[in-house]
Structure formats: C-alpha cells, structure tokens
Design a protein around this motif. Structure first.
Motif, short mmCIF file in Angstrom:
data_model
loop_
_atom_site.label_atom_id
_atom_site.label_comp_id
_atom_site.label_asym_id
_atom_site.label_seq_id
_atom_site.Cartn_x
_atom_site.Cartn_y
_atom_site.Cartn_z
N VAL A 186 0.84 -1.20 0.00
CA VAL A 186 0.00 0.00 0.00
C VAL A 186 0.87 1.25 0.00
CG1 VAL A 186 -1.73 1.31 1.31
CG2 VAL A 186 -1.97 -1.17 1.05
N LEU A 187 1.95 1.25 0.78
CA LEU A 187 2.84 2.40 0.82
C LEU A 187 3.46 2.67 -0.56
CD1 LEU A 187 4.22 4.63 2.41
CD2 LEU A 187 6.01 2.98 3.01
N ARG A 188 3.84 1.62 -1.27
CA ARG A 188 4.40 1.80 -2.61
C ARG A 188 3.39 2.49 -3.53
NH1 ARG A 188 6.66 -3.31 -5.94
NH2 ARG A 188 8.25 -3.23 -4.33
N PHE A 189 2.13 2.05 -3.45
CA PHE A 189 1.08 2.63 -4.30
C PHE A 189 0.80 4.07 -3.87
CE2 PHE A 189 -3.28 2.95 -6.05
CZ PHE A 189 -3.05 2.50 -7.33
N VAL A 190 0.76 4.32 -2.57
CA VAL A 190 0.53 5.67 -2.04
C VAL A 190 1.61 6.61 -2.56
CG1 VAL A 190 0.70 7.05 0.08
CG2 VAL A 190 -0.82 5.07 0.01
N GLU A 191 2.85 6.20 -2.47
CA GLU A 191 3.95 7.06 -2.92
C GLU A 191 3.87 7.32 -4.43
OE1 GLU A 191 7.29 4.91 -1.36
OE2 GLU A 191 7.16 5.95 0.58
N THR A 192 3.48 6.32 -5.19
CA THR A 192 3.31 6.50 -6.63
C THR A 192 2.18 7.48 -6.93
OG1 THR A 192 4.09 4.26 -7.06
CG2 THR A 192 2.78 5.30 -8.81
N ARG A 193 1.08 7.34 -6.21
CA ARG A 193 -0.07 8.22 -6.43
C ARG A 193 0.22 9.64 -5.99
NH1 ARG A 193 -1.62 8.36 -9.87
NH2 ARG A 193 -3.46 9.55 -9.34
N ALA A 251 3.01 11.15 -6.13
CA ALA A 251 3.92 11.74 -7.11
C ALA A 251 3.22 12.03 -8.44
CB ALA A 251 5.11 10.81 -7.35
N GLY A 252 2.08 11.38 -8.67
CA GLY A 252 1.39 11.53 -9.94
C GLY A 252 0.27 12.55 -9.90
N PRO A 253 -0.31 12.83 -11.04
CA PRO A 253 -1.41 13.78 -11.11
C PRO A 253 -2.68 13.23 -10.46
CG PRO A 253 -1.07 12.76 -13.25
CD PRO A 253 0.03 12.27 -12.35
N GLY A 261 -6.66 12.34 -9.98
CA GLY A 261 -7.72 11.83 -10.85
C GLY A 261 -7.60 10.35 -11.11
N ALA A 262 -8.76 9.69 -11.08
CA ALA A 262 -8.79 8.24 -11.29
C ALA A 262 -8.31 7.87 -12.68
CB ALA A 262 -10.20 7.71 -11.05
N ASP A 263 -8.47 8.77 -13.64
CA ASP A 263 -8.04 8.45 -14.99
C ASP A 263 -6.52 8.53 -15.16
OD1 ASP A 263 -8.06 11.19 -14.62
OD2 ASP A 263 -8.80 11.65 -16.63
N SER A 264 -5.82 9.02 -14.14
CA SER A 264 -4.36 9.11 -14.21
C SER A 264 -3.68 7.91 -13.54
CB SER A 264 -3.89 10.40 -13.55
OG SER A 264 -4.11 10.36 -12.16
N ALA A 265 -4.47 6.97 -13.05
CA ALA A 265 -3.91 5.80 -12.37
C ALA A 265 -4.62 4.55 -12.84
CB ALA A 265 -4.06 5.94 -10.86
N ARG A 266 -4.01 3.42 -12.57
CA ARG A 266 -4.62 2.13 -12.89
C ARG A 266 -5.39 1.66 -11.67
NH1 ARG A 266 -1.66 -3.26 -12.60
NH2 ARG A 266 -3.29 -4.69 -13.19
N TYR A 267 -6.66 2.04 -11.59
CA TYR A 267 -7.51 1.59 -10.49
C TYR A 267 -8.31 0.38 -10.94
CZ TYR A 267 -6.40 5.53 -7.54
OH TYR A 267 -5.74 6.42 -6.75
N LEU A 268 -8.39 -0.59 -10.07
CA LEU A 268 -9.08 -1.84 -10.34
C LEU A 268 -10.22 -2.03 -9.36
CD1 LEU A 268 -5.80 -3.93 -10.52
CD2 LEU A 268 -7.07 -3.00 -12.46
#
Length: 108
Positions: free
Chosen positions: A37-44, A46-48, A50-57
């Motif tokens: 979860v921490l890895r994903f949090v840090e990625t998110r 750093a990124g823009p 919006g749900a369209d800017s990430a791979r949400y499943l």
C-alpha cells in the motif's frame, strides 16, 4: 477506516500469493500489505490527481473479504488520496495490493 482494519475483497489467488511472499520473505502478512500500500501511495502522491491518471481496479464480486491491518497514518493517506482521485478507499486498497502482486510476480 482509521482505528479499524479495512476489509478488501481479494481473489483467493491474490491472497495465496501474499501468503507465499510473506512466508518466503519471513515477514508478517500485515507488513507485506503495508509495504504494498505504501508503494502505491507514494506512486499516487507523485502523480497527477484523478482516477483516470492511475490504474484503479475493482474487486471481483466473488472475491473473499480480507482484513488489511495498516497503521493509522497509512490509512489516513489512503483515504486522502482516494478522495483526491474520486475512488473509494476499498478500490484504492485493492488496486494497491493487486499492483504489488503484479510487480512481484516471477513471470515478469
């Protein structure tokens, strides 16, 4: 979510893979979940936004619910980023956990 253990629907194959990784790494399942979860949090973060800017499943309907024991500070970060990206905390957690397994799979 803070003060409680969030529940996430995970397919049995994903749950099994986490147990295998925890056993082979000689670590606790909750520590592995927190790392994912921490890895994903840090990625998110750093990124823009919006749900369209990430791979949400989204978890499959027949997925088995599993408690995910996370530190309160990490749960707070999850809620904040999920709100920012306009997804549920469950969707955020599911995406984080599955993304980690995908990245750690030996087939890659």
């Amino acid at each position: 979510m803070a003060g409680s253990r969030p529940r996430v629907g995970l397919p049995s194959s994903v749950q099994r893979r986490y147990r295998e990784l925890a056993e082979s790494g000689n670590c606790l399942l909750k520590d592995l979940h927190a790392k994912a979860v921490l890895r994903f949090v840090e990625t998110r973060q750093a990124g823009p936004a919006g749900a369209d800017s990430a791979r949400y499943l989204v978890a499959p309907r027949n997925a088995l619910n599993q408690n995910v024991d996370l530190p309160d500070t990490l749960q707070t970060r999850v809620r904040s980023l999920a709100k920012r990206d306009k997804v549920s905390a469950r969707t955020f957690l599911y995406s984080a956990l599955v993304s980690y397994i995908d990245a750690e799979s030996p087939e890659r």
